[in-house]
Write an enzyme that holds these catalytic residues in place. Structure first.
Site, PDB file in Angstrom:
ATOM      1  N   SER A   1      -6.856   6.011   2.034  1.00 20.13           N
ATOM      2  CA  SER A   1      -6.309   6.674   0.681  1.00 20.13           C
ATOM      3  C   SER A   1      -5.512   5.345  -0.101  1.00 20.13           C
ATOM      4  CB  SER A   1      -5.980   7.912   0.620  1.00 20.13           C
ATOM      5  OG  SER A   1      -4.612   7.951   1.296  1.00 20.13           O
ATOM      6  N   ASN A   2      -4.339   5.023   0.681  1.00 18.82           N
ATOM      7  CA  ASN A   2      -3.369   3.968   0.073  1.00 18.82           C
ATOM      8  C   ASN A   2      -4.401   2.580  -0.169  1.00 18.82           C
ATOM      9  OD1 ASN A   2      -0.703   4.739  -0.357  1.00 18.82           O
ATOM     10  ND2 ASN A   2      -0.779   5.116   1.835  1.00 18.82           N
TER      11      ASN A   2
ATOM     12  N   ARG B   1       0.045   0.692  20.396  1.00 17.66           N
ATOM     13  CA  ARG B   1       0.127  -0.866  19.997  1.00 17.66           C
ATOM     14  C   ARG B   1      -0.746  -1.545  20.655  1.00 17.66           C
ATOM     15  NH1 ARG B   1       2.410  -3.898  24.684  1.00 17.66           N
ATOM     16  NH2 ARG B   1       3.093  -2.415  26.298  1.00 17.66           N
TER      17      ARG B   1
ATOM     18  N   LEU C   1       3.483  -3.160  15.839  1.00 16.73           N
ATOM     19  CA  LEU C   1       3.317  -4.467  15.695  1.00 16.73           C
ATOM     20  C   LEU C   1       4.516  -5.054  16.551  1.00 16.73           C
ATOM     21  CD1 LEU C   1       1.784  -5.043  12.095  1.00 16.73           C
ATOM     22  CD2 LEU C   1       0.677  -5.091  14.205  1.00 16.73           C
TER      23      LEU C   1
ATOM     24  N   ASN D   1       4.829  -2.420   4.687  1.00 17.72           N
ATOM     25  CA  ASN D   1       4.460  -0.904   5.160  1.00 17.72           C
ATOM     26  C   ASN D   1       5.006   0.136   4.422  1.00 17.72           C
ATOM     27  OD1 ASN D   1       3.340   1.146   7.383  1.00 17.72           O
ATOM     28  ND2 ASN D   1       5.279   1.565   7.668  1.00 17.72           N
TER      29      ASN D   1
ATOM     30  N   HIS E   1       5.983   4.298   4.743  1.00 16.02           N
ATOM     31  CA  HIS E   1       6.240   5.584   5.356  1.00 16.02           C
ATOM     32  C   HIS E   1       6.386   6.699   4.540  1.00 16.02           C
ATOM     33  CE1 HIS E   1       7.650   7.244   9.335  1.00 16.02           C
ATOM     34  NE2 HIS E   1       8.665   7.524   8.529  1.00 16.02           N
TER      35      HIS E   1
ATOM     36  N   GLU F   1       2.918   8.110  -2.658  1.00 12.60           N
ATOM     37  CA  GLU F   1       2.338   6.982  -2.168  1.00 12.60           C
ATOM     38  C   GLU F   1       1.591   5.870  -2.886  1.00 12.60           C
ATOM     39  OE1 GLU F   1       2.833   7.980   2.629  1.00 12.60           O
ATOM     40  OE2 GLU F   1       0.809   7.633   1.857  1.00 12.60           O
TER      41      GLU F   1
END
Length: 203
Positions: free
Chosen positions: A18-19, A70, A100, A114, A116, A181
């Site tokens: 969605s972002n 990770r 990461l 990023n 959040h 967001e």
């Protein structure tokens, strides 16, 4: 039209996308002056890959490794190589569910963004909207930040506040945070581009 090279984004995601869709929409509308060079996922079935293919954007699926949270160091090095191959300027995490570590942070220092779902530094980690509800705070929100080795701890580039309403459930609150967001992320990416923030430590 300007002949200046457009900033190339590499988008990493593990989920619905969605972002990614909000960023792509901002590019198509002219609100965000960038191009998406590649979308990379750690999950072959991630919805973000389908959205990218519909938009005729190149996609890459990473090899599966030993860890769930990770990437194996050699796979993370492959990820960095993919981004270099596509000449990516800025790396954008859009629901990428792997932490990461060394190889990518070394290859792209202060060039990984990023978003959040909290007002950092509050409520780091998973399901931050649930943490906010359980803490009984009156507001939460979302934060765009540079990625650094410690999770959810890089320098903050932008935030948007979201009030917590009476009767909110984790689902209703998360939905409103996601709406925020989708507004905030493209705006902050454009601000980073306008100010050439990622170039300052490389000049």
């Amino acid at each position: 039209m300007s002949s200046r090279k457009r900033v190339l984004l590499g988008v990493l995601g593990s989920g619905r996308g969605s972002n990614f869709a909000a960023i792509l929409s901002s590019i198509v509308s002219g609100r965000l002056s960038a191009s998406i060079a590649v979308v990379i996922s750690d999950r072959e079935d991630a919805g973000i890959l389908g959205l990218a293919r519909e938009a005729q954007i190149q996609t890459v699926v990473l090899r599966q490794g030993r860890y769930r949270t990770r990437l194996d160091p050699d796979i993370e090095e492959e990820l960095a190589q993919y981004l270099r191959r596509f000449q990516v300027d800025l790396v954008v995490l859009a629901g990428f569910l792997r932490v990461l570590k060394g190889p990518l942070l070394t290859a792209y220092p202060r060039r990984i963004l990023n978003i959040h779902p909290s007002l950092l530094p509050a409520f780091k980690g998973k399901e931050a909207w649930k943490q906010a509800l359980e803490a009984g705070v009156v507001e939460t929100g979302c934060t765009v930040h540079w990625v650094e080795p410690e999770v959810d701890s890089g320098p903050i580039l932008g935030q948007e506040r979201v009030p917590i309403c009476p009767g909110d459930t984790p689902e209703s609150l998360h939905a409103r945070i996601q709406e925020a967001e989708h507004r905030l992320y493209p705006d902050v990416i454009q601000r980073v581009i306008d100010r050439k923030l990622w170039q300052r430590i490389h000049s």
